[in-house]
Design a protein around this motif. Structure first.
Motif, PDB file in Angstrom:
ATOM      1  N   LEU A  50       2.254   4.933  -0.625  1.00 14.96           N
ATOM      2  CA  LEU A  50       2.841   5.996  -1.437  1.00 14.96           C
ATOM      3  C   LEU A  50       4.365   5.868  -1.476  1.00 14.96           C
ATOM      4  O   LEU A  50       4.989   6.114  -2.514  1.00 14.96           O
ATOM      5  CB  LEU A  50       2.438   7.355  -0.871  1.00 14.96           C
ATOM      6  N   LEU A  51       4.940   5.478  -0.350  1.00 13.27           N
ATOM      7  CA  LEU A  51       6.390   5.273  -0.296  1.00 13.27           C
ATOM      8  C   LEU A  51       6.815   4.176  -1.267  1.00 13.27           C
ATOM      9  O   LEU A  51       7.773   4.336  -2.036  1.00 13.27           O
ATOM     10  CB  LEU A  51       6.796   4.890   1.135  1.00 13.27           C
ATOM     11  N   GLY A  52       6.089   3.053  -1.237  1.00 14.83           N
ATOM     12  CA  GLY A  52       6.424   1.951  -2.137  1.00 14.83           C
ATOM     13  C   GLY A  52       6.221   2.327  -3.586  1.00 14.83           C
ATOM     14  O   GLY A  52       7.034   1.998  -4.459  1.00 14.83           O
ATOM     15  N   LEU A  53       5.121   3.042  -3.864  1.00 16.85           N
ATOM     16  CA  LEU A  53       4.831   3.445  -5.233  1.00 16.85           C
ATOM     17  C   LEU A  53       5.884   4.423  -5.746  1.00 16.85           C
ATOM     18  O   LEU A  53       6.358   4.312  -6.882  1.00 16.85           O
ATOM     19  CB  LEU A  53       3.439   4.085  -5.280  1.00 16.85           C
ATOM     20  N   ALA A  54       6.259   5.389  -4.894  1.00 10.85           N
ATOM     21  CA  ALA A  54       7.286   6.355  -5.283  1.00 10.85           C
ATOM     22  C   ALA A  54       8.612   5.667  -5.528  1.00 10.85           C
ATOM     23  O   ALA A  54       9.341   5.993  -6.485  1.00 10.85           O
ATOM     24  CB  ALA A  54       7.431   7.410  -4.190  1.00 10.85           C
ATOM     25  N   SER A  55       8.943   4.695  -4.677  1.00  9.74           N
ATOM     26  CA  SER A  55      10.208   3.976  -4.832  1.00  9.74           C
ATOM     27  C   SER A  55      10.242   3.224  -6.157  1.00  9.74           C
ATOM     28  O   SER A  55      11.241   3.275  -6.895  1.00  9.74           O
ATOM     29  CB  SER A  55      10.390   3.000  -3.666  1.00  9.74           C
ATOM     30  N   PHE A  56       9.138   2.549  -6.470  1.00 10.38           N
ATOM     31  CA  PHE A  56       9.124   1.742  -7.689  1.00 10.38           C
ATOM     32  C   PHE A  56       9.118   2.622  -8.931  1.00 10.38           C
ATOM     33  O   PHE A  56       9.863   2.381  -9.890  1.00 10.38           O
ATOM     34  CB  PHE A  56       7.911   0.815  -7.695  1.00 10.38           C
ATOM     35  N   MET A  57       8.283   3.661  -8.942  1.00  7.62           N
ATOM     36  CA  MET A  57       8.195   4.514 -10.121  1.00  7.62           C
ATOM     37  C   MET A  57       9.489   5.289 -10.340  1.00  7.62           C
ATOM     38  O   MET A  57       9.888   5.540 -11.486  1.00  7.62           O
ATOM     39  CB  MET A  57       7.013   5.488  -9.986  1.00  7.62           C
ATOM     40  N   THR A  58      10.159   5.651  -9.262  1.00  7.03           N
ATOM     41  CA  THR A  58      11.451   6.325  -9.392  1.00  7.03           C
ATOM     42  C   THR A  58      12.478   5.382  -9.985  1.00  7.03           C
ATOM     43  O   THR A  58      13.301   5.775 -10.823  1.00  7.03           O
ATOM     44  CB  THR A  58      11.923   6.834  -8.006  1.00  7.03           C
ATOM     45  N   LEU A  59      12.425   4.121  -9.551  1.00  8.05           N
ATOM     46  CA  LEU A  59      13.347   3.119 -10.093  1.00  8.05           C
ATOM     47  C   LEU A  59      13.146   2.957 -11.598  1.00  8.05           C
ATOM     48  O   LEU A  59      14.113   2.795 -12.360  1.00  8.05           O
ATOM     49  CB  LEU A  59      13.130   1.783  -9.373  1.00  8.05           C
TER      50      LEU A  59
END
Length: 808
Positions: A701-710
């Protein structure tokens, strides 16, 4: 080869370019594989009990079920000695049979010219000569056909031989058992493996037992203290044999059953099922037995963890498809085929999983000693050198690389170059529902595991804290002397007087059994007037008058024993369960009534409130109490925490009063709670892997949130220019991630309640599932998800618009 080399180079370039996502994937996959490997090896070890025997699949234990007055009275792991012999003599399907009778006592060795050494031994069995025919226990020295044939002979384990004889050859040496039984050592066997449900250090010849019992240990159909095993011929239809065996018993035992108004059944129970699926009266080493459903639940957790790790990979890979769309478009324009693109992306998945496998193996190897200690078993590292282990590693690698890598490869290779190069794909929502669905699965599994851990903990605490009906605190128990003489009662009174003079000792009582120890003293009891027909099987406890008040057991009707009344030798106490079984309308109605116990008659002096002799995993059973100081246990109630001084003071009167008996002691609360040791360890293992599953899900979830936020950086900048606040942007970005988590909570709670309710029903005494359990589980998951997302969204929300829009 050049193409493959090119794929590998490109893969490592992408790994280096996307360091954060590579690290998150490698950590998630490696932890998932390591957890899966640890759990599988633990479960495999639990399932390996008794499988080291070459013909384990053909070995069956006789389970003894007894019916009285048409109702099932008990189900026992011990049976009568005549049953196995009757099976062998009357049914050609039975190749061999063997029996064990457990015992304990003081073993002494007097070496010429040396001080005698003596130890209180618990793992002593009487065994017959067919032991080595049925089982594969390894005999290191001695003749397997004759070592247990002669009277007064014994074989000992390797570690026991070293304890008594050091480096001397034990063959021919003589031991003394309980002071008056000489035993000649005729063999040494290898130490019984830990994954054997039956364990022993001494095996005394069955001929010795026959001499002591005048052959009743061969012919008795009523003395059920024996562990009986039969070896069946390969290919035997066990159900058909059981039916013929039941019919035989009904024919030859009919008259005896009618006289005693009972029925017996001896059920063939597979040897390999005992450790995980047998929970009967008088199990050998009951504290080592496990619940098969709980063990297999860990296998499900292993799958959950592995799937969560693979879901992370799929989510991150498909999310990054937006960034790699241009690369795919250009490659297709210059002539790349879809199959080549699929091969390229699968190569990346293979390499990533290969790195994760290497790290997972390192984690397993490094953590194994700590993990084995946590489980409570001395599980060897030998599995590292087995074929099955490496097949499992290969399976995890292939499944991880292909299954988790295949879908992203299909998605990435399917992009149309014209749409991609025109930028139309960037605004597409392709894969969004899949990613949300996978997030729902991850956190539904997390909610289930957290709620399961909480309920397991609550049940363990419930069993440990529920009022037992007996006070076991501040109680020091001495094991009574095994070597006694005709002056025992006088010696006990002398010892009791000296003990009460010791500072810190509040009281002392003697009994044949104490809480936490299964009572093997059973017999039949009947009312002389009224009550059910035939005898009821009950356990018997002998005790003195101090035992009831010292243990805080409530007398609900009548009175306790009183030494001042000589007639109390012919009186008994019964518990509430026995009063009910004897059909008294209430406890008071039982007082002064007469019962027959064995061949003697006794008057009921009082009725005791039911208390838990064993853990709350077992029901309270009918018990009768006789008035007699027993040599089995002395219970000392202490009023001091200075146990060391009390033990030192006890040493002198013990040696003076009971010479030749080593003083052996334990604290009762620790002894009682050892019954929960395996359950505690299971709960810790369950919690450990639950935390690991949640951590892996949070990484994804951390990685997904980081990428989608980017991907939404420009949108965030524009919103801030137009007046959006930081809290507003955080809510906007977090909403898309927290919604699937909320759905996961709603889906997981009913399933978790149903499964855990089913698990709790297996306990006769259990806690109730509270809605707060699932509320807490959901709150924990929601908080973890929020923290994972907020760490990325807050960073994006605080970025100045000038920084995000200056390149536009």
């Amino acid at each position: 080869m050049n193409m493959i080399r090119n794929y590998v180079v490109i893969a490592f370039r992408n790994f280096g370019r996307e360091k954060v996502y590579t690290v998150l994937n490698v950590i998630g996959l490696s932890l998932g594989m390591a957890a899966c490997l640890l759990i599988v090896q633990y479960v495999a070890y639990e399932k390996s009990f008794d499988t080291f025997h070459s013909r384990a699949g053909d070995i069956y234990r006789l389970q003894y079920n007894n019916w009285q007055n048409g109702q099932l009275s008990f189900e026992s792991a011990v049976a009568v000695p005549a049953a196995g012999a009757a099976l062998k003599q009357n049914f050609p399907e039975v190749e061999a049979h063997t029996r064990f009778l457990p015992s304990d006592g003081v073993v002494k060795y007097e070496a010429p010219g040396q001080e005698p050494i003596a130890f209180r031994e618990e793992r002593i069995h009487f065994a017959d000569t067919s032991l080595f025919t049925v089982f594969d226990f390894k005999l290191l020295s001695g003749n397997a056909k004759t070592c247990l044939k002669a009277l007064n002979t014994v074989i000992v384990s390797k570690s026991t031989a070293k304890k008594y004889f050091k480096s001397d050859d034990p063959i021919g040496k003589r031991l003394q058992y309980n002071g008056d039984m000489p035993l000649e050592v005729t063999g040494v066997f290898d130490d019984v493996p830990e994954n054997s449900h039956i364990k022993f250090d001494f095996l005394i010849s069955y001929a010795t037992l026959n001499a002591l019992t005048k052959n009743s240990s061969e012919t008795s159909w009523g003395w059920y203290d024996f562990y009986c095993f039969v070896l069946l011929k390969p290919g035997t239809d066990v159900k058909a044999l059981q039916a013929k065996w039941d019919a035989y018993l009904a024919r030859v035992r009919k008259d005896d059953w009618e006289k005693q108004n009972e029925k017996q059944a001896f059920i063939l129970r597979p040897l390999t099922d005992i450790h995980l699926y047998s929970n009967l009266l008088y199990e050998t080493s009951p504290q080592d037995l496990r619940d098969g459903d709980s063990v297999h639940a860990l296998s499900i957790i292993a799958l959950f963890i592995m799937f969560i790790a693979w879901v992370n990979y799929v989510n991150l890979a498909t999310a990054r498809s937006l960034k790699r769309a241009g690369e795919v478009g250009v490659r297709k324009v210059v002539g790349a085929f879809r199959g080549q693109l699929i091969t390229q992306f699968l190569t990346e998945s293979l390499l990533l999983n290969l790195i994760a496998v290497g790290l997972a193996l390192a984690i397993v190897r490094g953590s194994w000693p700590s993990f084995a200690a946590l489980t409570g078993w001395n599980i060897p590292l030998d599995f590292f050198y087995t074929r099955n282990f490496w097949l499992l590693v290969a399976a995890l690698f292939v499944m991880g690389a292909v299954c988790s890598g295949f879908y992203p490869a299909i998605v990435l290779s399917s992009f149309k170059p014209i749409s991609v190069l025109k930028g139309k794909f960037i605004s597409s929502t392709r894969g969004n529902y899949l990613r949300k669905g996978l997030v729902v699965f991850q956190f539904a599994a997390s909610v289930f595991l957290i709620s399961g851990s909480l309920i397991v903990y609550q049940q363990l605490q419930y069993m440990k804290t529920l009022d037992l009906g007996v006070n076991i605190d501040q109680t020091l128990v001495l094991k009574g002397p095994s070597v006694t003489d005709s002056l025992y009662l006088k010696n006990y009174e002398t010892f009791k007087t000296e003990v009460l003079r010791i500072k810190g000792v509040k009281g002392i009582s003697a009994s044949s059994s104490i809480p936490g120890e299964e009572n093997y003293w059973t017999g039949g009891i009947t009312r002389l007037s009224g009550g059910p027909e035939g005898a009821l099987t009950v356990t018997t406890v002998a005790l003195d008058q101090e035992h009831i008040p010292q243990y805080g057991i409530t007398v609900v009707a009548g009175r306790n024993f009183d030494r001042r009344f000589i007639s109390d030798n012919k009186k008994v106490l019964i518990n509430e369960s026995l009063a009910k079984a004897l059909a008294f309308k209430d406890p008071a109605a039982a007082v002064d009534e007469w019962v027959r116990l064995g061949r003697d008659t006794f008057q009921i002096a009082g009725v005791l409130e039911d208390y838990h002799q064993m853990s709350l995993k077992a029901k309270v059973i009918p018990v009768v109490f006789r008035f007699a100081p027993s040599a089995a246990f002395y219970s000392l109630k202490l009023e001091t925490d200075n146990y060391h001084d009390v033990l030192q003071a006890l040493d002198v009167p013990w040696k003076q009063t009971f010479p030749g008996n080593p003083m052996d002691y334990f604290f009762l609360d620790q002894f009682f709670n050892r019954q929960y040791d395996r359950d505690d360890r299971f709960g810790q293992v369950f919690t450990l892997f639950t935390a690991l599953a949640i951590f892996i899900a949070s990484l994804g979830l951390l990685g997904l949130a980081s990428f989608m936020t980017l991907q939404r950086t420009k949108e965030i900048g524009i919103r801030k220019v137009l007046g959006s606040t930081v809290p507003g942007i955080i809510v906007l970005l977090s909403k898309g991630f927290l919604q699937p988590v909320m759905i996961a909570i709603v889906l997981a709670c009913p399933l978790g309640w149903w499964l855990m309710h089913h698990w709790l029903e297996s306990f006769p005494y259990h806690t109730h599932i509270s809605l707060w359990t699932f509320a807490i589980s959901g709150a924990i998951v929601l908080m973890i998800a929020f923290v994972s997302v907020i760490s990325q969204t807050l960073k994006a929300a605080l970025t100045k618009p000038a920084e995000t829009l200056k390149c536009e």
